[in-house]
Design an enzyme around this catalytic site. Structure first.
Site, PDB file in Angstrom:
ATOM      1  N   LYS A   1      38.446  57.144  -7.482  1.00 45.31           N
ATOM      2  CA  LYS A   1      39.121  57.178  -8.518  1.00 45.31           C
ATOM      3  C   LYS A   1      40.062  55.742  -8.690  1.00 45.31           C
ATOM      4  CE  LYS A   1      38.977  61.962  -9.668  1.00 45.31           C
ATOM      5  NZ  LYS A   1      39.953  63.279  -9.981  1.00 45.31           N
TER       6      LYS A   1
ATOM      7  N   TYR B   1      34.470  64.259 -18.514  1.00 48.77           N
ATOM      8  CA  TYR B   1      35.358  65.568 -18.052  1.00 48.77           C
ATOM      9  C   TYR B   1      35.277  66.532 -19.457  1.00 48.77           C
ATOM     10  CZ  TYR B   1      37.086  63.815 -13.802  1.00 48.77           C
ATOM     11  OH  TYR B   1      37.321  63.440 -12.412  1.00 48.77           O
TER      12      TYR B   1
ATOM     13  N   PHE C   1      46.286  68.906 -19.663  1.00 53.08           N
ATOM     14  CA  PHE C   1      46.220  67.861 -19.050  1.00 53.08           C
ATOM     15  C   PHE C   1      45.104  66.747 -19.287  1.00 53.08           C
ATOM     16  CE2 PHE C   1      43.906  70.839 -16.284  1.00 53.08           C
ATOM     17  CZ  PHE C   1      42.867  70.022 -15.933  1.00 53.08           C
TER      18      PHE C   1
ATOM     19  N   ARG D   1      32.875  68.823  -0.887  1.00 48.31           N
ATOM     20  CA  ARG D   1      34.152  69.389  -1.557  1.00 48.31           C
ATOM     21  C   ARG D   1      35.051  69.683  -0.321  1.00 48.31           C
ATOM     22  NH1 ARG D   1      35.192  69.487  -6.948  1.00 48.31           N
ATOM     23  NH2 ARG D   1      36.221  71.537  -6.801  1.00 48.31           N
TER      24      ARG D   1
ATOM     25  N   THR E   1      42.097  70.074  -4.854  1.00 52.68           N
ATOM     26  CA  THR E   1      42.456  69.160  -6.159  1.00 52.68           C
ATOM     27  C   THR E   1      43.848  68.589  -5.906  1.00 52.68           C
ATOM     28  OG1 THR E   1      41.058  70.727  -7.394  1.00 52.68           O
ATOM     29  CG2 THR E   1      42.488  69.167  -8.574  1.00 52.68           C
TER      30      THR E   1
ATOM     31  N   ARG F   1      41.733  63.453   0.157  1.00 56.53           N
ATOM     32  CA  ARG F   1      42.758  63.513  -0.844  1.00 56.53           C
ATOM     33  C   ARG F   1      44.055  63.687  -0.024  1.00 56.53           C
ATOM     34  NH1 ARG F   1      39.679  67.460  -5.259  1.00 56.53           N
ATOM     35  NH2 ARG F   1      39.298  65.937  -6.854  1.00 56.53           N
TER      36      ARG F   1
ATOM     37  N   ASN G   1      44.353  61.782  -7.804  1.00 56.90           N
ATOM     38  CA  ASN G   1      43.860  62.544  -6.537  1.00 56.90           C
ATOM     39  C   ASN G   1      42.773  61.651  -5.895  1.00 56.90           C
ATOM     40  OD1 ASN G   1      41.846  63.375  -8.420  1.00 56.90           O
ATOM     41  ND2 ASN G   1      42.346  65.567  -7.997  1.00 56.90           N
TER      42      ASN G   1
ATOM     43  N   HIS H   1      36.526  62.242  -6.908  1.00 56.34           N
ATOM     44  CA  HIS H   1      35.948  63.175  -7.529  1.00 56.34           C
ATOM     45  C   HIS H   1      34.714  63.633  -6.576  1.00 56.34           C
ATOM     46  CE1 HIS H   1      33.583  65.647 -10.506  1.00 56.34           C
ATOM     47  NE2 HIS H   1      32.732  64.897 -10.174  1.00 56.34           N
TER      48      HIS H   1
ATOM     49  N   GLU I   1      25.931  64.555 -13.338  1.00 57.48           N
ATOM     50  CA  GLU I   1      26.895  63.692 -13.291  1.00 57.48           C
ATOM     51  C   GLU I   1      26.062  62.596 -12.915  1.00 57.48           C
ATOM     52  OE1 GLU I   1      30.551  66.831 -12.514  1.00 57.48           O
ATOM     53  OE2 GLU I   1      29.856  65.465 -10.802  1.00 57.48           O
TER      54      GLU I   1
END
Ligand code: GTP
Ligand code: MG
Length: 139
Positions: free
Chosen positions: A11, A51, A59, A87, A93, A104, A114, A117, A128
């Site tokens: 990100k 998203y 948010f 993950r 998150t 993260r 964060n 993704h 995706e």
């Protein structure tokens, strides 16, 4: 798309803070093979589409604004059990809740910025990946 693949984005916060190389290093050290990779800046429309499941969340606008604030690195990754293992590698998150040693925990500053993704299912990994890469841009 097989169950061996997942999709990721490094990100804008992590790219802007100079963590791209370290994050890619952690991904490779975690046993993932890079199938496709590109460096780009999302448009507002692309971020809203990506998203889209969060459109009704409070948010959402902050998330889109953040995701278009600078360049990202998008990639397709391959490993046995890719979605779940990735993950685990990236952590929770909210980086405050992310396990020690996760991407993260190491590189993220907050729940909105964060760092990375990771797809949350095989189905979303395929959707995706197809959002970012055409068939001739991957192995
Ligand atoms: P992604 O891998 O980015 O999809 O994160 P995730 O799957 O761990 O979380 P989720 O899909 O539920 O949320 C998508 C993104 O929205 C997160 O990465 C956060 O940056 C942001 N987000 C989620 N929950 C909150 C929240 O409660 N507040 C804020 N400000 N941002 C949130
Ligand atoms: Mg998610």
């Amino acid at each position: 798309m097989t169950t061996k693949r997942t999709f990721t984005m490094i990100k804008p916060d992590a790219v802007n803070n100079g963590h791209t190389g370290n994050v890619i290093n952690d991904i490779l050290a975690g046993g993932f093979k890079i199938i496709a990779m590109k460096y780009l800046q999302l448009t507002k429309e692309q971020a809203e589409n990506f998203y889209g499941v969060h459109r009704e969340r409070p948010f959402f606008n902050d998330l889109v604004t953040f995701m278009i604030s600078g360049p990202i690195v998008a990639a397709i990754l391959e490993k046995e059990n890719a979605v779940e293992d990735f993950r685990t590698l990236i952590g929770a998150t909210n980086p405050e809740n992310a396990a020690e040693g996760t991407i993260r925990r190491k590189y993220a500053k907050s729940i909105d910025a964060n760092a990375i993704h990771g797809s949350d299912s095989n189905e979303n990994a395929a959707i995706e990946s197809n959002f970012f890469f055409s068939s001739f841009e991957r192995f």
